[in-house]
Design an enzyme around this catalytic site. Structure first.
Site, PDB file in Angstrom:
ATOM      1  N   TYR A 158       0.851  -1.397   0.081  1.00 40.46           N
ATOM      2  CA  TYR A 158      -0.223   0.051   0.039  1.00 40.46           C
ATOM      3  C   TYR A 158       0.821   1.271  -0.172  1.00 40.46           C
ATOM      4  O   TYR A 158       0.735   2.341  -0.947  1.00 40.46           O
ATOM      5  CB  TYR A 158      -0.907   0.114   1.285  1.00 40.46           C
TER       6      TYR A 158
ATOM      7  N   LYS B 229       1.451   4.228  -3.195  1.00 39.51           N
ATOM      8  CA  LYS B 229       1.283   5.616  -2.945  1.00 39.51           C
ATOM      9  C   LYS B 229       2.220   6.696  -3.162  1.00 39.51           C
ATOM     10  O   LYS B 229       2.386   7.481  -3.580  1.00 39.51           O
ATOM     11  CB  LYS B 229       0.381   5.869  -1.759  1.00 39.51           C
TER      12      LYS B 229
END
Length: 255
Positions: free
Chosen positions: A178, A182
């Site tokens: 994750y 990003k």
């Protein structure tokens, strides 16, 4: 979606049937924009769009799975056919990989033991999906007098914050999926901003903060409306606004 409406501000928000995406759609609709509610599930997308219309907004559901090129192309075709342009693109759709992003639920993202298939799945949505949607919409954005692109990122994307052993994320488990996805999204934001600067397209990344959504089992301490506000601010920047930036509610976020 047939016919064409001229001189109308049009915004497309991916993953807009719930959570932060829906909050963004609500606020953009309140600013008198036509909002296209992007959602993988047609039923949920239509329910969200219908709720916006009941509240007085001008909204339409658009079936859009950012990992499915056919739905991406079809969404672009629909925008072209009805409006002929796009003023705002909010790349909000994203996945966490572990289902939730709270510290206690992130063990499967530890780099040394992570499942590579899960990492690929996260990047497919959070990075490659953004490229697919943005590239499909760029020709339409170039026809807008004030085109804006906002990529919904996270404070966890900040390499500066994440690498500080005494920083705000020191207690979080390391992530190979994750958070790096990003960070990659932030890098991509800068590259698009550099390319599209000459066309007047302002491209920025937004960190909504720890918002109470399904992804954290509603443990976040910020409301959806508050988290959406920074995204909407970047989506409605004036011509002298920043581009190639990373911003949270508090202002610029360190890379």
């Amino acid at each position: 979606m047939s016919g064409r409406t001229a001189h109308r501000r049009v915004a497309l928000v991916t993953g807009a049937n719930k959570g932060i995406g829906r909050g963004i759609a609500e606020q953009l609709a309140a600013l008198d924009m036509t909002v296209l509610v992007g959602a993988r599930d047609p039923r949920r997308g239509e329910e969200a769009a219908a709720a916006l219309r009941v509240a007085g907004g001008d909204a339409y559901a658009v079936t859009l799975d950012v990992t499915d090129q056919a739905t991406v192309r079809e969404a672009a075709r629909q925008v072209e056919e009805r409006f002929g342009h796009l003023d705002v693109l909010v790349n909000n759709a994203g996945v966490t990989g572990s289902g939730q992003i709270s510290p206690q639920d992130a063990h499967d993202q530890i780099p040394s033991s992570v499942n590579l298939d899960m990492v690929r799945e996260v990047f497919e949505t959070n990075v490659f999906g953004v490229i697919a949607v943005t590239n499909a919409m760029v020709p339409l954005l170039r026809r807008s007098p004030a085109p804006r692109v906002v990529n919904v990122s996270s404070h966890a994307a900040s390499l500066t914050l994440a690498s500080d052993p005494d920083g705000p994320f020191a207690a979080l488990l390391p992530s190979a999926a994750y958070s790096p996805s990003k960070s990659a999204l932030n890098a991509l934001t800068v590259q698009y901003a550099d390319e599209l600067r000459k066309d007047g397209v302002l491209v920025n990344a937004a960190a909504p903060g720890y918002v109470a959504t399904d992804s954290n089992n509603h443990t976040g301490f910020l409301t959806v409306a508050r988290g959406a506000a920074v995204v909407v601010r970047l989506a409605t920047l004036g011509a002298d606004g920043p581009t190639a930036g990373f911003f949270g509610e508090e202002g610029p976020v360190p890379w």
